[in-house]
Design a protein around this motif. Sequence first.
Motif, PDB file in Angstrom:
ATOM      1  N   THR A  81     -13.636  31.906  35.391  1.00  0.00           N
ATOM      2  CA  THR A  81     -13.480  31.327  36.724  1.00  0.00           C
ATOM      3  C   THR A  81     -14.527  31.942  37.634  1.00  0.00           C
ATOM      4  O   THR A  81     -14.636  33.166  37.729  1.00  0.00           O
ATOM      5  N   ALA A 104     -18.582  27.618  32.853  1.00  0.00           N
ATOM      6  CA  ALA A 104     -17.443  28.001  33.683  1.00  0.00           C
ATOM      7  C   ALA A 104     -16.310  26.989  33.510  1.00  0.00           C
ATOM      8  O   ALA A 104     -16.542  25.784  33.495  1.00  0.00           O
ATOM      9  N   ARG A 106     -13.637  26.977  35.624  1.00  0.00           N
ATOM     10  CA  ARG A 106     -13.038  26.703  36.945  1.00  0.00           C
ATOM     11  C   ARG A 106     -13.932  27.329  38.003  1.00  0.00           C
ATOM     12  O   ARG A 106     -14.496  28.409  37.801  1.00  0.00           O
ATOM     13  N   VAL A 108     -13.910  28.204  42.206  1.00  0.00           N
ATOM     14  CA  VAL A 108     -13.123  28.270  43.432  1.00  0.00           C
ATOM     15  C   VAL A 108     -14.056  28.589  44.602  1.00  0.00           C
ATOM     16  O   VAL A 108     -14.592  29.690  44.682  1.00  0.00           O
ATOM     17  N   PRO A 148     -14.967  20.978  34.389  1.00  0.00           N
ATOM     18  CA  PRO A 148     -14.343  22.147  35.025  1.00  0.00           C
ATOM     19  C   PRO A 148     -13.653  21.770  36.329  1.00  0.00           C
ATOM     20  O   PRO A 148     -14.090  20.867  37.040  1.00  0.00           O
ATOM     21  N   GLN A 149     -12.601  22.462  36.634  1.00  0.00           N
ATOM     22  CA  GLN A 149     -11.889  22.226  37.883  1.00  0.00           C
ATOM     23  C   GLN A 149     -12.675  22.813  39.055  1.00  0.00           C
ATOM     24  O   GLN A 149     -13.092  23.969  39.008  1.00  0.00           O
ATOM     25  N   SER A 188      -8.917  35.749  29.997  1.00  0.00           N
ATOM     26  CA  SER A 188      -9.884  35.109  30.882  1.00  0.00           C
ATOM     27  C   SER A 188     -10.632  36.123  31.741  1.00  0.00           C
ATOM     28  O   SER A 188     -10.245  37.292  31.857  1.00  0.00           O
ATOM     29  N   SER A 190     -12.617  36.475  35.682  1.00  0.00           N
ATOM     30  CA  SER A 190     -12.886  35.939  37.017  1.00  0.00           C
ATOM     31  C   SER A 190     -14.051  36.713  37.615  1.00  0.00           C
ATOM     32  O   SER A 190     -14.044  37.948  37.621  1.00  0.00           O
TER      33      SER A 190
END
Length: 243
Positions: A81, A104, A106, A108, A148-149, A188, A190
Amino acid sequence: MRIPRIHHPAPIQEGDELELEPRAAQHVAKVLRLKGGAPLLLFTGEGGQYAAELAVVERRRVTVRIAAFEPLEVESPLAVTLLQGISKGERMDYAVQKAVELGAARIVPLFTERSAVELKGERLEKRLAHWRGIAVAACEQSGRNRIPQIAEAQRIGDLLGRPAEGFGLTLDPRAGRPLAALPPPVGSVSILIGPEGGLTDQELRLAEKAGYHGVLLGPRVLRTETAAAAALTAVQLLWGDLR
């Protein structure tokens, strides 16, 4: 010649003849200038892809015939992420595009103290839609079949009020250890990256309290969009599918 890849945001079945949505139709007809009978690859974003052939190519309408499903997967085994401080215009676009290309899972967008862009309401929704479009185009180009989100934008204070999701990393040019000095993550990862001007001392302290490990990526200070690409490359080289 490389077969063009097109995202189709609706279910696909083998043997269907379906009409492409306007963005894809314009790309096929006006940008690529393809003719009937040309091969295509379609993907829904949920995994795998479909071999297809152009059936009708008109100015405002393009249809394709669907052939066989191909269960191709190119996703990294490392779920990453990217927590990206929102930066101006093309810098943010570049960070999103390269993050998708580098695997990636996700992204943000974060409002930080030094974010030079203040978005809200309709303007924010338009930017999110724009970044999601960049993610789709990057998947088409890079061969990814899962999109990806691009999550809703958050305030960094809200993010750092919770423990880091997975193995948290913060890029900090004053950190005393390189990424390679850390143990391999379990699960995961981040990665927290600031905008132009970086993260403030207070934000770095909050990140450390939330469980993020400060790491150094070499002796040079990187631009925010470069830092995202460099960090993703580094973790994929160490722990992902670029080894």
